[in-house]
Design an enzyme around this catalytic site. Structure first.
Site, PDB file in Angstrom:
ATOM      1  CD  GLU A  37      -4.892   3.949   0.595  1.00 17.41           C
ATOM      2  OE1 GLU A  37      -5.433   2.860   0.333  1.00 17.41           O
ATOM      3  OE2 GLU A  37      -4.261   4.637  -0.244  1.00 17.41           O
ATOM      4  CG  HIS A  75     -20.635  -4.854 -13.532  1.00 15.06           C
ATOM      5  ND1 HIS A  75     -21.068  -4.347 -14.737  1.00 15.06           N
ATOM      6  CD2 HIS A  75     -19.649  -4.033 -13.107  1.00 15.06           C
ATOM      7  CE1 HIS A  75     -20.366  -3.253 -15.030  1.00 15.06           C
ATOM      8  NE2 HIS A  75     -19.493  -3.038 -14.052  1.00 15.06           N
ATOM      9  CB  VAL A 127       3.915  -0.961   1.573  1.00 14.05           C
ATOM     10  CG1 VAL A 127       4.885  -2.143   1.592  1.00 14.05           C
ATOM     11  CG2 VAL A 127       2.832  -1.119   2.627  1.00 14.05           C
ATOM     12  CD  GLU A 138      -9.860  -5.300 -15.996  1.00 15.36           C
ATOM     13  OE1 GLU A 138     -10.570  -4.399 -16.469  1.00 15.36           O
ATOM     14  OE2 GLU A 138      -9.150  -6.035 -16.694  1.00 15.36           O
TER      15      GLU A 138
END
Lengths: 496, 414
Positions: free
Chosen positions: A39, A57, A178, A351
């Site tokens: 991370e 959702h 990274v 997304e």
């Protein structure tokens, strides 16, 4: 940062500890595998995963047959059990997609048909009277009611997944950005900007806004991410309970988002947003006067009685879209095992509804991993978080009395707005990931998230930090290693 | 669980709570309990180490802690019980409180409750400051706590948005500690702080005050790097041609104070849209019987001396109510409302049977005007004021004899 001895060799390395990367790590931690998560930020879930509406959702918005539809509906059905296991707050509060005008009703019907094809249960198109039974005072001609829509605290879920993965042996490596990947027949060599180099048999790209950048490190050129910003307002808890369900407009056909809506959060605030505007950079989390004015206006229309004092905070998030600004709309999620780069599992353009889909994506990635590595279940896997208790302010008075008697730190209230206790703050400070920014504490303990925004509790928190982090206050950071809170002690400034 | 029964409970041991409790004691109450969430008594006065407190009340200039100490010393000779490190988490209209402290979680029922919780600062979120949200943005009061109470330096190059008194005090304070205070911005055409603070905190240190100016954008990802500023027109719209960038690492906000009435709301106390505090009658009793309000939780004051005076009345009233006296004014009550040029005034209800002090704030700066207390064209009281400023609260005495047969009176500037 945390002190973990980092083995250089892994079976699976995951790039990105958002909700998807953390869900994958947690799923894979059920098996005898060496797992590392890289991370780049100083905590998990600081980008897309914490900056969204927090909605589970139902699956009405996605084209039948797409991966997006599949992982969303599947993720929706997995979410309750997962949240129960990890003790993360969620609620299936349902949603009304409201047609204001008659001409929007055919679009409601389309959403209904699409939802049914996707396997969404109990959908119903209802009239104004039925709408008002669910949400008193609501206006409109008709609405699609989706009872399986829910809400979850998105950063709490991400943190819980990451912490539980770590408790089960995965290494969550914060501040590991990274910058280079080499691939050969033995696997991957991954280099980070902090000069660490790690190797793995398999590599998972769940880098969200930066997933195209990771692809390019492996000469995969066909993807490009276009950040699309959504701005939000957070409303005062005074309004808690005024919104019985989620309320969305009918989305336009070429819109890149689902339209500005009202969303309850599991903690009792209401969010207004998000707007929909492409930006140039993947770190542009600004809010703008133009959009905020629009949100205030729409907010007052949607919630009569809203006063200026009820807007306690604004923030923005970025959608990692694959469709360029001139095109808008949506493209299907990329969840693939690359043939050209054996061992590379690639997730691009996750997304909305990435939060809902995360558990299902984790299952898909697990199955990809099983094709290359032998998966053997660990007997010692523990899927729950044993030391976690609910927020003190949500407990019964008897439980409060008992807790304070047992541990006086429960009696000391640090945050007056949210009634957060010193015990909860200490738990957050001593988090297993070793995250130590103020934002990390906000996301874990809800400190500074009330209406006074830390005016009261930040000075109190600083006292606690002196004991926990040491007296050198210039080391305290807000949300990034460069985000120092203080320059030092008062008379230091003059001496320097 | 057990419920502790008390006669008078005061929430908060800042200047309001201390004065109210002592006045209640002096009025004959024997069972008084103060609940204070901090370890120390004195509230926000403890971090106000500058002087100028007490000029009206004690006829001398004291620092904040000295002013508080005068009242704390008085407590010693009383039977008033103090529980510090105790936060009231809930209050019902039946005057039942839940209190949390490290020594235990408890429930208390009071005959009278005095609200003296003070106020909090308006935040960056509340004024919807556009741009990024980096470290380095503090409310002036929080900054004052860091610098004065914790010896922590918050930044080196400072811009202050809003010319409230705490912002002005902090401009001087940060300068004295070696920081560079670049400028103070005020969106209004006049300062929202006291004129004496403009002189003593800005002019004396050559710190510019830019009126009709605001922040358009915050820059900096992790720590504040700079601000885009602009002048605004009468409607507060930015004037594009005046846009400029200023480098800074710290932004202090002094953009208003909000009476802290969350507990009052729980107890169904009706709140006034302009003051943000309770509607009160001449006894400082709120719309919920037996609950009284005083100090900054009632309306934001600029002088602590006035807080002390006002709070004494709340303390005395609380004693009367606890002893069973009717303090509600329903029949033949006189309504007090703001008239021309007045932003607010209180108390909102007057009996006409007692002398009363009316507190008010004007809408805009002015010179050589009269404050009129009147019913239609009939003047009840008139007082000439040389300098009127929204930052300065005015207090006018009205004799009961002048209120005879009044029904609805107004306060106006003429």
């Amino acid at each position: 940062m945390q002190k973990i001895t980092t083995p250089a060799k892994y079976d699976v390395l995951i790039i990105g500890a958002g909700v998807v990367g953390s869900a994958i790590a947690r799923e894979l931690s059920k098996f005898n595998l060496r797992i590392g998560v890289l991370e780049k930020n100083i905590d998990v879930g600081l980008e897309c995963s914490s900056r969204n509406s927090g909605v589970i959702h139902s699956g009405i918005h996605y084209k039948p047959g797409t991966l997006r539809a599949r992982v969303d509906v599947e993720g929706n059905s997995l979410m309750a059990h997962l949240c129960d296991e990890l003790k993360v707050k969620y609620k299936y509060c349902g949603k009304l997609t409201v047609a204001q005008k008659k001409h929007e009703i055919p679009e409601l019907q389309e959403l209904y048909d699409q939802g049914c094809k996707n396997g969404v249960k109990n959908l119903k198109i209802i009239n104004l009277a039925e709408m008002q039974k669910i949400q008193p005072g609501i206006q409109g001609t008709a609405a699609l009611h989706s009872p399986t829509t829910g809400i979850v605290n998105p950063y709490a879920l991400t943190i819980a997944l990451a912490e539980n993965a770590q408790a089960n042996g995965a290494n969550i490596l914060l501040d590991h950005n990274v910058c280079g990947i080499k691939h050969d027949k033995n696997g991957f060599k991954v280099k980070c900007t902090n000069d660490t180099e790690l190797s793995s048999k398999l590599l998972v790209n769940s880098a969200g806004l930066f997933s195209d950048k990771i692809c390019r490190m492996l000469d995969i050129e066909e993807y490009k991410i276009y950040p699309c910003r959504g701005e939000y307002y957070v409303l005062d808890k005074r309004l808690e309970g005024s919104l019985k369900t989620l309320i969305y407009p009918v989305p336009g056909h070429d819109a890149s988002g689902l339209g500005i809506h009202l969303t309850n959060t599991v903690d009792g605030n209401i969010l207004i947003g998000p707007s929909n505007e492409y930006v140039n950079k993947c770190n542009n989390y600004d809010t703008t006067e133009k959009i905020m004015e629009q949100l205030r206006k729409e907010g007052r229309e949607l919630l009569p009685g809203l006063s200026m004092a009820d807007f306690i905070r604004s923030f923005s998030g970025l959608r990692p879209k694959q469709t360029p600004p001139e095109k808008g709309g949506f493209k299907d999620f990329v969840i693939e095992k690359r043939q050209d780069v054996p061992g590379f599992i690639n997730l691009v353009g996750i997304e909305s509804p990435g939060l809902t889909s995360a558990p299902a994506i984790a299952h898909m990635v697990r199955d990809f991993v099983a094709e290359d590595l032998h998966l053997e279940r660990k007997n010692e896997f523990n899927g729950t978080r044993p030391d976690f208790s609910s927020h003190f302010n949500e407990l019964s008075i008897d439980k409060k009395i008992a807790l304070v008697a047992e541990n006086p730190d429960y009696g000391e209230i640090v945050c007056r707005c949210e009634h957060i206790t010193k015990k909860e703050v200490l738990d957050a400070i001593r988090n297993p990931l070793g995250a130590r920014s103020i934002v990390s504490l906000k996301y874990r303990a809800r400190i500074m998230m009330g209406r006074c925004q830390g005016g009261f509790c930040l000075p109190r928190l600083t006292h606690i930090l002196e004991t926990e982090y040491g007296k050198d206050v210039s080391n305290y950071i807000y949300n990034g290693l460069e985000g120092y809170l203080f320059t030092g002690r008062v008379r230091d400034t003059i001496n320097n | 669980m057990k419920t502790e029964k008390r006669s008078i409970v005061v929430i908060g041991a800042g200047p309001a709570g201390l004065a109210a409790a002592i006045a209640a004691y002096n009025a004959g109450a024997e069972d008084i309990l103060i609940l204070e969430r901090d370890t120390r008594l004195g509230g926000i006065l403890n971090q106000c180490i500058h002087d100028g407190f007490g000029l009206h009340y004690f006829n001398e200039a004291l620092s904040g802690p000295e002013y508080a100490q005068r009242f704390i010393d008085k407590l010693r000779d009383t039977s008033i019980e103090i529980r510090s490190d105790s936060m009231v988490l809930s209050l019902t209209s039946e005057r039942v409180l839940e209190v949390s402290s490290s020594s235990g979680y408890s429930r208390i029922e009071a005959k009278s409750v005095i609200l003296a919780m003070g106020c909090r600062e308006r935040t960056a979120g509340a004024i919807s400051l556009p741009g990024s949200r980096p470290a380095g943005i503090y409310t002036a009061g929080a900054a004052q706590n860091f610098v004065n109470m914790q010896n922590i330096m918050i930044g080196k190059r400072i811009v202050i948005l809003g010319s409230g008194d705490i912002g002005l005090i902090m401009a001087r304070r940060m300068t004295l500690e070696g920081a560079k205070v670049e400028e103070v911005l005020e969106i209004m055409p006049y300062s929202s702080g006291l004129p004496r603070n403009i002189q003593q905190c800005l002019n004396d240190y050559d710190i510019p005050l830019h009126l009709n100016t605001t922040v358009l954008q915050v820059h900096g990802r992790e720590r504040l790097e700079g601000l885009t500023l602009a002048k605004v027109d009468e409607k507060h719209h930015p004037i594009e041609s005046t846009k400029r960038y200023i480098q800074c690492d710290t932004l202090l906000l002094s953009v208003g104070l909000i009476p802290e009435n969350e507990l009052s709301r729980q107890a169904n106390v009706n709140l006034h849209p302009i003051t943000g505090g309770a509607y009160v009658n001449e006894n400082l009793m709120t719309s919920t019987e037996g609950i009284f309000a005083c100090g900054n939780v009632l309306h934001v004051h600029d002088l602590v001396d006035h807080v002390s005076e006002e709070s004494e009345l709340a303390g005395q009233s609380a004693v009367k109510y606890a002893a069973g006296k009717e303090l509600k004014i329903d029949k033949e009550m006189i309504k007090l409302t703001p008239g021309n040029g007045v932003r607010y005034c209180l108390p909102h209800q007057i009996s006409g049977k007692n002398d009363v002090i009316i507190s008010l704030r004007v809408k805009e700066p002015n010179r050589n005007r009269h404050i009129l207390i009147h019913e239609n064209n009939h003047n009840i009281a008139k007082e000439k004021i040389v300098r009127l400023h929204p930052a300065e609260m005015l207090r006018i005495n009205v004799k009961a004899s002048n209120l005879k047969s009044c029904r609805e009176i107004k306060v106006s500037i003429a």
